[in-house]
Design an enzyme around this catalytic site. Structure first.
Site, short mmCIF file in Angstrom:
data_model
loop_
_atom_site.label_atom_id
_atom_site.label_comp_id
_atom_site.label_asym_id
_atom_site.label_seq_id
_atom_site.Cartn_x
_atom_site.Cartn_y
_atom_site.Cartn_z
CG ASP A 203 -0.16 -0.02 2.75
OD1 ASP A 203 0.98 -0.35 2.38
OD2 ASP A 203 -0.60 0.34 3.72
CG ASP B 150 5.52 -2.61 13.27
OD1 ASP B 150 5.35 -3.34 14.21
OD2 ASP B 150 4.64 -2.05 12.80
#
Ligand SMILES: *[C@@H]1O[C@H](CO)[C@@H](O)[C@H](O)[C@H]1NC(C)=O
Ligand SMILES: *[C@@H]1O[C@H](CO)[C@@H](O)[C@H](O)[C@H]1NC(C)=O
Length: 442
Positions: A208, A286
């Protein structure tokens, strides 16, 4: 290439046979050619001569063998066909400049098309930047979109994450299932790139992301920093504080160091992956990469103006975060020739000294004064904080992200967060002597 290997082997065999014949002939000759001389001296001379011949022959054979092995290596080994063999020119290029493949992490969004279109559009070299799409989720429509690219371009490939099993989770964690799948997919995809394909480094993007026109140039120019500076572990295209109001739009060339992993378009080296892989987390990778403990306290490079833009609203974590934050991040549109810039200032020794001496010699201002200031184009200032609370208050006032991960403020480097407000460079800096991040913050 295989023909060359065969030719070389036949050549070596012929030389060996010839050598055996010559040696045999010269030994037979001994009694006939020197009947009147001392036979002992004569034989010794022959032996010395023969020894010399053997040595010369050995040296030649060795060099030929080396050549054969090299040819074998270039052709990718015995069992690799003509199609897969690398050409000499490609090998030379591999040695003289890095190959930075782009790994596209895809799942069930057919909008991966937009991401691939941009990568193809801005890619300056197919050879330097092969594209590898890794698809999880087994979504056929998405897979078909991807194969429409791989079918017509041999430098674009696709691999499917094979383990589509549901991850068994305790009830309280079921709502985080998506994060577990993403961590599993990243592990598979990075192992594929580094272990199966044997690449040295990779640019990682998700399906994306939009990219800036100088996205590839940015990574090509900064990649040498990653090789030179052992205190760096990643290069990211993203500025978490990349909103128009807090960046210097006149400095698309400006880069910074950060202790906070930005993600969203980043380069990782094989060397680092091999350290991370054995302890790779099952979820929230992350934030795990934002814990200094897991990355040996190393830093990343990030730009003043982001080189990626997240267009995806649908996703595991997006939604609210997108509306509040990601949507407003500026995507750089001015092409910067990073490969021609002197980026030495980003190496730890240069950067740390300069930053500390710059920041602590600046005049002090409060966050309120900075945002109320009306004189544009003014001198840089320092805004001080002393604890988590005063940090968050100042950050909020300045229009910056005010969160922490493992005690690290977003975009911070050694406790300092820099931004650009109303024409002025601002450093949000600790009022105490900074040694390390306090994991209890946030
Ligand atoms: C996807 O395609 C494969 C074969 O190409 C098929 O077996 C499978 O059922 C399809 N999956 C879905 C969800 O349509
Ligand atoms: C590059 O930058 C460094 C540090 O800013 C400086 O010391 C060096 O002289 C520069 N090199 C060149 C070739 O300009």
């Amino acid at each position: 290439m295989r023909l060359n290997v065969k030719k070389a082997l036949i050549f070596v065999s012929c030389l060996v046979i010839l050598w055996v014949l010559i040696s045999y002939a010269s030994v037979i000759e001994v009694p006939r050619s020197a009947p009147q001389r001392d036979p002992a001296v004569e034989i010794e001379n022959k032996i010395i001569k023969l020894q010399k011949q053997v040595d010369a022959q050995m040296a030649e054979s060795k060099s030929l063998l080396a050549k054969v092995n090299k040819l074998k290596k270039l052709s990718g080994g015995e069992n690799v066909g003509e199609d897969n063999s690398l050409k000499d020119a490609e090998v030379m290029q591999h040695l003289s400049q890095p190959i930075l493949p782009v790994l596209v992490i895809a799942c069930d969004r057919v909008t991966v098309q937009r991401c691939l279109d941009n990568l193809v559009k801005f890619r300056p070299s197919k050879e330097t930047f092969p594209i590898i799409v890794s698809q999880d989720c087994g979504h056929n429509a998405t897979y078909e979109v991807i194969t429409s690219y791989t079918a017509s371009d041999p430098t674009i490939s696709v691999v499917r994450q094979p383990d589509l099993s549901e991850i068994v989770l305790p009830r309280v964690k079921v709502k985080f299932r998506g994060y577990y799948k993403i961590a599993r997919h990243y592990k598979f995809a990075l192992n594929h790139v580094f272990e199966t394909l044997g690449h040295e480094a990779v640019i990682i993007v998700e399906d994306d992301l939009d990219i800036s026109p100088d996205f590839f140039e940015y990574f090509l120019g900064t990649y040498p920093l990653l090789l030179k500076d052992p205190s760096l572990w990643c290069i990211s295209a993203w500025n978490d504080n990349g909103k128009l109001e807090v960046i210097d739009m006149s400095r698309p060339d400006l880069l910074h160091r950060t202790d906070f992993f930005p993600g969203l378009g980043w380069v990782l080296r094989k060397e680092m992956w091999q350290k991370l892989a054995p302890k790779w987390p099952t979820a929230f990778f992350d934030d795990w990469l934002r814990n200094p403990v897991n990355i040996d306290g190393k830093a990343c490079i990030r730009p003043e103006i982001s080189r990626t833009y997240s267009f995806g609203k649908v996703g595991v974590s997006k939604g609210l975060f997108f509306d509040l934050h990601l949507r407003n991040i500026q995507l750089n549109m001015e092409y910067v020739e990073f490969t021609k810039l002197n980026l030495t200032y980003l190496l730890k020794d240069h950067y740390d000294d300069t930053l500390a001496s710059t920041v602590y010699n600046l005049p002090e201002m409060s966050a309120s004064e900075v945002v109320a200031s009306s004189d544009l184009s003014s001198d840089p200032v320092r805004v001080m904080y002393s604890n988590a609370k005063t940090y968050q208050r100042a950050a909020k006032k300045l229009g910056l992200m005010d969160d922490f991960r493992s005690g690290v403020p977003r975009t911070a480097y050694r406790g300092i967060v820099t931004c650009f407000i109303r024409g002025r460079r601002v450093y949000l800096a600790p009022s105490f002597e900074w040694n390390k991040y306090d994991p209890t913050w946030g």
